[in-house]
Design an enzyme around this catalytic site. Structure first.
Site, PDB file in Angstrom:
ATOM      1  N   ARG A  40      34.353  51.659   6.523  1.00  0.00           N
ATOM      2  CA  ARG A  40      35.175  52.644   7.235  1.00  0.00           C
ATOM      3  C   ARG A  40      35.194  54.013   6.541  1.00  0.00           C
ATOM      4  NH1 ARG A  40      37.994  49.804  11.178  1.00  0.00           N
ATOM      5  NH2 ARG A  40      38.378  47.622  10.668  1.00  0.00           N
ATOM      6  N   ARG A  73      40.614  51.816   3.167  1.00  0.00           N
ATOM      7  CA  ARG A  73      40.301  50.540   3.815  1.00  0.00           C
ATOM      8  C   ARG A  73      38.907  50.045   3.416  1.00  0.00           C
ATOM      9  NH1 ARG A  73      41.709  50.631   9.841  1.00  0.00           N
ATOM     10  NH2 ARG A  73      41.549  48.392   9.478  1.00  0.00           N
ATOM     11  N   ASN A 117      39.675  59.892  18.820  1.00  0.00           N
ATOM     12  CA  ASN A 117      39.730  58.780  17.873  1.00  0.00           C
ATOM     13  C   ASN A 117      38.655  57.807  18.351  1.00  0.00           C
ATOM     14  OD1 ASN A 117      40.173  56.453  16.414  1.00  0.00           O
ATOM     15  ND2 ASN A 117      42.400  56.630  16.461  1.00  0.00           N
ATOM     16  N   ASP A 158      26.016  62.557  19.002  1.00  0.00           N
ATOM     17  CA  ASP A 158      25.177  63.511  19.721  1.00  0.00           C
ATOM     18  C   ASP A 158      25.927  64.142  20.892  1.00  0.00           C
ATOM     19  OD1 ASP A 158      23.142  62.986  17.945  1.00  0.00           O
ATOM     20  OD2 ASP A 158      21.966  61.752  19.333  1.00  0.00           O
ATOM     21  N   TYR A 208      48.253  49.559  11.762  1.00  0.00           N
ATOM     22  CA  TYR A 208      48.441  50.552  12.821  1.00  0.00           C
ATOM     23  C   TYR A 208      49.891  50.698  13.285  1.00  0.00           C
ATOM     24  CZ  TYR A 208      43.399  50.150  12.997  1.00  0.00           C
ATOM     25  OH  TYR A 208      42.073  50.145  12.665  1.00  0.00           O
ATOM     26  N   ARG A 241      47.372  44.820  17.736  1.00  0.00           N
ATOM     27  CA  ARG A 241      46.310  44.653  16.749  1.00  0.00           C
ATOM     28  C   ARG A 241      46.751  45.138  15.369  1.00  0.00           C
ATOM     29  NH1 ARG A 241      41.913  48.692  15.751  1.00  0.00           N
ATOM     30  NH2 ARG A 241      40.363  47.581  14.533  1.00  0.00           N
ATOM     31  N   HIS A 272      31.940  54.933  12.827  1.00  0.00           N
ATOM     32  CA  HIS A 272      31.112  54.566  11.683  1.00  0.00           C
ATOM     33  C   HIS A 272      29.642  54.324  12.010  1.00  0.00           C
ATOM     34  CE1 HIS A 272      35.110  54.261  10.149  1.00  0.00           C
ATOM     35  NE2 HIS A 272      35.376  53.306  11.003  1.00  0.00           N
ATOM     36  N   PRO A 303      37.545  52.265  21.314  1.00  0.00           N
ATOM     37  CA  PRO A 303      37.823  50.842  21.442  1.00  0.00           C
ATOM     38  C   PRO A 303      39.037  50.379  20.646  1.00  0.00           C
ATOM     39  CG  PRO A 303      35.829  51.199  20.148  1.00  0.00           C
ATOM     40  CD  PRO A 303      36.233  52.522  20.710  1.00  0.00           C
ATOM     41  N   ASN A 304      39.766  49.495  21.280  1.00  0.00           N
ATOM     42  CA  ASN A 304      40.926  48.795  20.727  1.00  0.00           C
ATOM     43  C   ASN A 304      42.176  49.643  20.571  1.00  0.00           C
ATOM     44  OD1 ASN A 304      39.623  46.222  20.455  1.00  0.00           O
ATOM     45  ND2 ASN A 304      38.472  47.113  18.770  1.00  0.00           N
ATOM     46  N   ALA A 330      36.092  52.195  15.990  1.00  0.00           N
ATOM     47  CA  ALA A 330      34.988  51.687  15.167  1.00  0.00           C
ATOM     48  C   ALA A 330      33.687  52.439  15.412  1.00  0.00           C
ATOM     49  CB  ALA A 330      34.791  50.192  15.422  1.00  0.00           C
ATOM     50  N   GLU A 389      38.850  65.053  14.981  1.00  0.00           N
ATOM     51  CA  GLU A 389      38.776  63.595  14.891  1.00  0.00           C
ATOM     52  C   GLU A 389      40.061  63.094  14.230  1.00  0.00           C
ATOM     53  OE1 GLU A 389      35.011  61.649  13.723  1.00  0.00           O
ATOM     54  OE2 GLU A 389      36.198  60.743  12.121  1.00  0.00           O
ATOM     55  N   HIS A 397      42.350  59.620  12.952  1.00  0.00           N
ATOM     56  CA  HIS A 397      42.447  58.191  12.655  1.00  0.00           C
ATOM     57  C   HIS A 397      43.881  57.892  12.227  1.00  0.00           C
ATOM     58  CE1 HIS A 397      38.224  57.515  13.138  1.00  0.00           C
ATOM     59  NE2 HIS A 397      38.016  58.629  12.465  1.00  0.00           N
ATOM     60  N   ILE A 398      44.463  56.880  12.814  1.00  0.00           N
ATOM     61  CA  ILE A 398      45.856  56.521  12.558  1.00  0.00           C
ATOM     62  C   ILE A 398      46.028  56.060  11.115  1.00  0.00           C
ATOM     63  CG2 ILE A 398      47.700  54.919  13.205  1.00  0.00           C
ATOM     64  CD1 ILE A 398      46.315  54.919  16.068  1.00  0.00           C
ATOM     65  N   SER A 399      45.122  55.216  10.652  1.00  0.00           N
ATOM     66  CA  SER A 399      45.200  54.719   9.276  1.00  0.00           C
ATOM     67  C   SER A 399      44.367  55.617   8.359  1.00  0.00           C
ATOM     68  CB  SER A 399      44.671  53.279   9.200  1.00  0.00           C
ATOM     69  OG  SER A 399      43.273  53.248   9.430  1.00  0.00           O
TER      70      SER A 399
END
Length: 149
Positions: free
Chosen positions: A111, A107, A74, A87, A22, A17, A80, A9-10, A77, A98, A100-102
């Protein structure tokens, strides 16, 4: 090698955003960077983005039947709190990285925990969009290592 890049998402709102977190590069620039990186590495690449938990799970399950060689995810959200995505990832037999950009560890407290990372092969955080290319290189390295053994 066949790699699936799955964004949650996002991620489609990159460049819109929270630019301070980001960056200003948009989703299209991410996809172009990945396509170029895949071509340079002779990788067959599929890109998928969904704002829906069910869509992500459906694509992960399809990846099993498509016999992908590696997955870069990625989960956004969902990282978390989505035990359903966790699963689905646990059912995958290929390596999963996995991304994550940030740097999620710098943060908000919520997170700092990933429920998906424990079922992934590895995790790359805080290196911007280039983290995806590093994940691609890691998957290629794992495949080459497997061939040697």
């Amino acid at each position: 090698m066949k790699i699936l890049v799955l964004n949650g998402p996002n991620l489609n709102f990159l460049g819109i955003r929270e630019r301070g977190v980001y960056g200003s590069r948009d989703y299209e620039s991410l996809t172009e960077m990945l396509k170029k990186g895949a071509a340079e590495r002779d990788v067959q690449l599929e890109l998928f983005q969904s704002n829906s938990e069910g869509g992500i799970i459906d694509r992960l399950q399809q990846a099993y039947f498509d016999r992908v060689d590696g997955i870069i995810i990625n989960p956004g959200a969902y990282t978390h709190y989505s035990y359903a995505i966790r699963d689905a990832l646990a059912s995958i037999v290929c390596p999963v990285i996995e991304v994550h950009i940030s740097n999620v560890h710098k943060r908000e407290e919520f997170r700092h925990t990933s429920v998906t990372a424990p079922v992934c092969t590895g995790q790359i955080v805080g290196l911007g969009l280039e983290g995806y290319l590093l994940a691609m290189d890691a998957l290629l390295g794992m495949a080459a290592q497997e061939e040697v053994q």
